[in-house]
Design a protein around this motif. Structure first.
Motif, PDB file in Angstrom:
ATOM      1  N   ARG A 136       0.075  62.860  58.859  1.00 35.31           N
ATOM      2  CA  ARG A 136      -1.278  62.047  58.578  1.00 35.31           C
ATOM      3  C   ARG A 136      -2.063  61.447  59.494  1.00 35.31           C
ATOM      4  O   ARG A 136      -3.004  60.715  59.261  1.00 35.31           O
ATOM      5  N   GLY A 137      -1.253  61.332  60.688  1.00 33.39           N
ATOM      6  CA  GLY A 137      -2.395  60.594  61.783  1.00 33.39           C
ATOM      7  C   GLY A 137      -1.818  59.257  62.141  1.00 33.39           C
ATOM      8  O   GLY A 137      -2.196  58.780  63.393  1.00 33.39           O
ATOM      9  N   GLY A 138      -0.813  58.569  61.681  1.00 39.86           N
ATOM     10  CA  GLY A 138      -0.376  57.489  62.070  1.00 39.86           C
ATOM     11  C   GLY A 138       0.839  57.259  63.149  1.00 39.86           C
ATOM     12  O   GLY A 138       1.098  56.301  63.608  1.00 39.86           O
ATOM     13  N   GLY A 139       1.250  58.401  63.388  1.00 46.78           N
ATOM     14  CA  GLY A 139       2.464  58.465  64.312  1.00 46.78           C
ATOM     15  C   GLY A 139       3.794  58.026  63.972  1.00 46.78           C
ATOM     16  O   GLY A 139       4.835  57.951  64.636  1.00 46.78           O
ATOM     17  N   SER A 140       3.992  57.636  62.709  1.00 50.13           N
ATOM     18  CA  SER A 140       5.228  56.970  62.234  1.00 50.13           C
ATOM     19  C   SER A 140       6.559  57.900  62.464  1.00 50.13           C
ATOM     20  O   SER A 140       7.453  57.683  62.885  1.00 50.13           O
ATOM     21  N   TYR A 141       6.272  59.033  62.050  1.00 48.27           N
ATOM     22  CA  TYR A 141       7.349  60.148  61.869  1.00 48.27           C
ATOM     23  C   TYR A 141       7.616  60.664  63.401  1.00 48.27           C
ATOM     24  O   TYR A 141       8.757  61.131  63.780  1.00 48.27           O
ATOM     25  N   ASP A 142       6.593  60.766  64.194  1.00 50.35           N
ATOM     26  CA  ASP A 142       6.674  61.130  65.491  1.00 50.35           C
ATOM     27  C   ASP A 142       7.735  60.123  66.259  1.00 50.35           C
ATOM     28  O   ASP A 142       8.436  60.504  67.004  1.00 50.35           O
ATOM     29  N   ARG A 143       7.308  58.908  65.904  1.00 49.13           N
ATOM     30  CA  ARG A 143       8.407  57.714  66.553  1.00 49.13           C
ATOM     31  C   ARG A 143       9.780  57.950  66.146  1.00 49.13           C
ATOM     32  O   ARG A 143      10.574  57.852  66.792  1.00 49.13           O
ATOM     33  N   ALA A 144       9.928  58.042  64.660  1.00 49.86           N
ATOM     34  CA  ALA A 144      11.129  58.424  64.105  1.00 49.86           C
ATOM     35  C   ALA A 144      11.815  59.599  64.785  1.00 49.86           C
ATOM     36  O   ALA A 144      13.030  59.587  64.947  1.00 49.86           O
ATOM     37  N   LEU A 145      11.179  60.770  64.901  1.00 49.19           N
ATOM     38  CA  LEU A 145      11.638  61.818  65.355  1.00 49.19           C
ATOM     39  C   LEU A 145      12.056  61.839  66.844  1.00 49.19           C
ATOM     40  O   LEU A 145      13.161  62.467  67.021  1.00 49.19           O
ATOM     41  N   ALA A 146      11.403  60.964  67.516  1.00 50.67           N
ATOM     42  CA  ALA A 146      11.906  60.684  69.124  1.00 50.67           C
ATOM     43  C   ALA A 146      13.057  60.055  68.796  1.00 50.67           C
ATOM     44  O   ALA A 146      13.888  60.358  70.119  1.00 50.67           O
ATOM     45  N   ARG A 147      13.665  59.337  68.188  1.00 49.08           N
ATOM     46  CA  ARG A 147      15.003  58.830  68.060  1.00 49.08           C
ATOM     47  C   ARG A 147      16.290  59.821  67.483  1.00 49.08           C
ATOM     48  O   ARG A 147      17.368  59.255  67.596  1.00 49.08           O
ATOM     49  N   VAL A 148      15.794  60.849  67.057  1.00 54.37           N
ATOM     50  CA  VAL A 148      16.772  61.603  66.461  1.00 54.37           C
ATOM     51  C   VAL A 148      17.204  62.719  67.442  1.00 54.37           C
ATOM     52  O   VAL A 148      16.655  63.222  68.362  1.00 54.37           O
ATOM     53  N   GLY A 149      18.737  62.805  67.603  1.00 53.41           N
ATOM     54  CA  GLY A 149      19.267  63.369  68.388  1.00 53.41           C
ATOM     55  C   GLY A 149      18.905  64.995  68.582  1.00 53.41           C
ATOM     56  O   GLY A 149      18.604  65.565  67.504  1.00 53.41           O
ATOM     57  N   PRO A 150      19.163  65.812  69.666  1.00 47.54           N
ATOM     58  CA  PRO A 150      18.655  67.222  69.679  1.00 47.54           C
ATOM     59  C   PRO A 150      19.352  68.128  68.845  1.00 47.54           C
ATOM     60  O   PRO A 150      18.749  69.328  68.607  1.00 47.54           O
ATOM     61  N   ASN A 151      20.614  67.788  68.240  1.00 48.66           N
ATOM     62  CA  ASN A 151      21.367  68.665  67.422  1.00 48.66           C
ATOM     63  C   ASN A 151      21.328  68.423  65.843  1.00 48.66           C
ATOM     64  O   ASN A 151      21.994  68.952  65.126  1.00 48.66           O
ATOM     65  N   VAL A 152      20.725  67.445  65.740  1.00 48.08           N
ATOM     66  CA  VAL A 152      20.427  67.177  64.062  1.00 48.08           C
ATOM     67  C   VAL A 152      19.499  67.715  63.633  1.00 48.08           C
ATOM     68  O   VAL A 152      18.303  67.934  64.043  1.00 48.08           O
ATOM     69  N   PRO A 153      19.781  68.557  62.497  1.00 46.60           N
ATOM     70  CA  PRO A 153      18.750  69.425  61.717  1.00 46.60           C
ATOM     71  C   PRO A 153      17.671  68.242  61.216  1.00 46.60           C
ATOM     72  O   PRO A 153      17.749  67.368  60.338  1.00 46.60           O
ATOM     73  N   THR A 154      16.552  68.783  61.586  1.00 44.96           N
ATOM     74  CA  THR A 154      15.335  68.137  61.186  1.00 44.96           C
ATOM     75  C   THR A 154      14.267  69.091  60.308  1.00 44.96           C
ATOM     76  O   THR A 154      14.050  70.055  60.667  1.00 44.96           O
TER      77      THR A 154
END
Length: 189
Positions: A136-154
Motif C-alpha cells: 500500500r506504500g507505507g513500507g511497513s512490510y518491506d521493513r519486516a521482510l528485510a528482517r526475515v532469513g533467506p530460507n524462511v518461506p514468505t
C-alpha cells in the motif's frame, strides 16, 4: 505503469469483488496453504489480520492457532514499522491504529519476525518473474521482510489476477518466495 496508478487499479478491482467471492477465495487460500507440509510444520507463524477487500486471513489465523502454531500479528508503530504480538484466540484482539485489529498481548518488538518459520504478508500484487510485492506504500512490510532469513518461506496472499508481470520496484522493495491466490500456490524465487 507507475506504482500509484497500479495501486488504484488493483484497489478498484478488489472493491468490485462480492462478499460471496471474498468468502470463496478465503476458503480456497486457507485450505491450499494448510495442505502444505512446510505450513503444517511451522511452529511460529507471522501473519496479518486482514481488513476490507484484502484476501481474508481471519479463518487462516484461527486454523493455524488451533493446529498448534504460535501466530504473531503486527501492530503498526508510529514510525510505520511493525511490532509483533501473539494471537491467542479471537477474544484477544482490539482495534489498533486505523481500526485494524491487533493482539492485546505484550509487544515482542520489530525483530520478533526474525524468529518466524513462516511469514504471510499482504500485497496488492506480486511480480511473477521477480517476486517483488506491491504493498500500500507505507513500507511497513518491506521493513519486516528485510528482517526475515533467506530460507524462511514468505507468502503474499492475493486475489486472482494480482500475480502479474511488471510490478514497478525501487531499491527498498522486497521479494516474497510464494504467491497464494485462489487458483493456487506459485513458487517465485
Amino acid at each position: 505503469m507507475d506504482k500509484l496508478n497500479l495501486r488504484r487499479e488493483l484497489i478498484a478491482a478488489r472493491t468490485s469483488l462480492s462478499p460471496e467471492e471474498l468468502r470463496a477465495n478465503a476458503i480456497k487460500v486457507r485450505e491450499t496453504l494448510l495442505e502444505q507440509p512446510w505450513v503444517q510444520m511451522a511452529g511460529l507463524v507471522a501473519c496479518y489480520w486482514s481488513t476490507g477487500s484484502e484476501p481474508e486471513t481471519h479463518g487462516l489465523v484461527f486454523a493455524l492457532w488451533k493446529h498448534g502454531a504460535t501466530v504473531i500479528l503486527p501492530l503498526l508503530r508510529d514510525d510505520n514499522d511493525l511490532d509483533w504480538a501473539v494471537y491467542d484466540g479471537p477474544d484477544t484482539l482490539a482495534p489498533g491504529r486505523y481500526g485494524i485489529m491487533e493482539p492485546v498481548d505484550t509487544r515482542r518488538g520489530v525483530d520478533a519476525v526474525r524468529t518466524a518459520a513462516l511469514v504471510i504478508v499482504p500485497a496488492l500484487a506480486v511480480d511473477r518473474r521477480t517476486g517483488i510485492r506491491l504493498g500500500r506504500g507505507g513500507g511497513s512490510y518491506d521493513r519486516a521482510l528485510a528482517r526475515v532469513g533467506p530460507n524462511v518461506p514468505t507468502v503474499a496472499l492475493l486475489h486472482d489476477g494480482e500475480l502479474i508481470d511488471g510490478v514497478p520496484s525501487e531499491p527498498h522493495d522486497r521479494t516474497v518466495r510464494y504467491a497464494m491466490t485462489p487458483a493456487g500456490l506459485t513458487r517465485l524465487v
